[in-house]
Write a protein that holds these residues in place. Structure first.
Motif, PDB file in Angstrom:
ATOM      1  N   SER A 210       0.851  -1.189   0.000  1.00 11.10           N
ATOM      2  CA  SER A 210       0.000   0.000   0.000  1.00 11.10           C
ATOM      3  C   SER A 210       0.881   1.231   0.000  1.00 11.10           C
ATOM      4  N   GLY A 211       0.794   2.030  -1.061  1.00 11.23           N
ATOM      5  CA  GLY A 211       1.561   3.264  -1.096  1.00 11.23           C
ATOM      6  C   GLY A 211       0.974   4.289  -0.138  1.00 11.23           C
TER       7      GLY A 211
ATOM      8  N   PHE B 230       0.295  -7.407  11.701  1.00  7.93           N
ATOM      9  CA  PHE B 230       1.745  -7.267  11.628  1.00  7.93           C
ATOM     10  C   PHE B 230       2.074  -6.733  10.237  1.00  7.93           C
ATOM     11  N   HIS B 231       2.662  -5.522  10.172  1.00  4.51           N
ATOM     12  CA  HIS B 231       2.966  -4.866   8.901  1.00  4.51           C
ATOM     13  C   HIS B 231       4.448  -4.500   8.841  1.00  4.51           C
ATOM     14  N   ARG B 232       5.016  -4.596   7.647  1.00 10.02           N
ATOM     15  CA  ARG B 232       6.357  -4.071   7.390  1.00 10.02           C
ATOM     16  C   ARG B 232       6.156  -2.717   6.728  1.00 10.02           C
TER      17      ARG B 232
ATOM     18  N   GLY C  77       5.581   6.733   2.528  1.00  5.46           N
ATOM     19  CA  GLY C  77       6.360   5.549   2.145  1.00  5.46           C
ATOM     20  C   GLY C  77       5.465   4.416   1.697  1.00  5.46           C
ATOM     21  N   GLU C  78       5.580   3.251   2.381  1.00  2.00           N
ATOM     22  CA  GLU C  78       4.858   2.069   1.960  1.00  2.00           C
ATOM     23  C   GLU C  78       4.554   1.182   3.157  1.00  2.00           C
ATOM     24  N   SER C  79       3.403   0.520   3.123  1.00  2.00           N
ATOM     25  CA  SER C  79       3.008  -0.429   4.165  1.00  2.00           C
ATOM     26  C   SER C  79       2.662  -1.759   3.516  1.00  2.00           C
ATOM     27  N   CYS C  80       3.181  -2.837   4.059  1.00  2.00           N
ATOM     28  CA  CYS C  80       2.912  -4.177   3.534  1.00  2.00           C
ATOM     29  C   CYS C  80       2.429  -5.074   4.674  1.00  2.00           C
TER      30      CYS C  80
END
Length: 115
Positions: free
Chosen positions: A4-5, A22-24, A9-12
């Protein structure tokens, strides 16, 4: 992995269940997320690389607490507190969410007593 932009930045998401997420996240230097709160979930941050500041507006007194996280550091924000993160040095971190009910499941009617 679904990415997800974000403005910052970005979340995965790595794991999403009813009890834990739990996200990176990858955060660009000089950016911050929105000021927000979670009504019922704790929000935790673990930094793998870079430097991330976590700002927390305290509910019980007039203060915004700032915690600087370096690689290997972890902090958590309790439910109901407005908070945001800002990136000092490009950062890879892991963001966790879990519900308050896991730690606050006992309600006492009294404190006990001698018989």
């Amino acid at each position: 992995m679904l990415r997800s932009g974000k403005v910052w930045g970005e979340s995965c998401p790595i794991l999403q269940t009813p009890l834990v997420e739990f996200h990176r996240i990858t955060v660009n230097a000089g950016y911050r997320c929105s000021t927000h709160k979670h009504e019922y979930k704790w929000n935790g941050f673990y930094v793998e690389s870079g430097i991330l500041n976590i700002h927390v507006k305290k509910d019980d007194y007039d203060l915004t607490d700032i915690t600087t996280l370096n690689p290997g550091d972890f902090c958590k924000v309790k439910p109901g507190e407005y908070h945001w993160f800002e990136c000092i040095e490009k950062c890879i971190a892991f963001e966790l969410y879990w519900p308050e009910i896991l730690s606050e499941d006992i309600k006492r009617l009294d404190v006990g007593r001698a018989l």
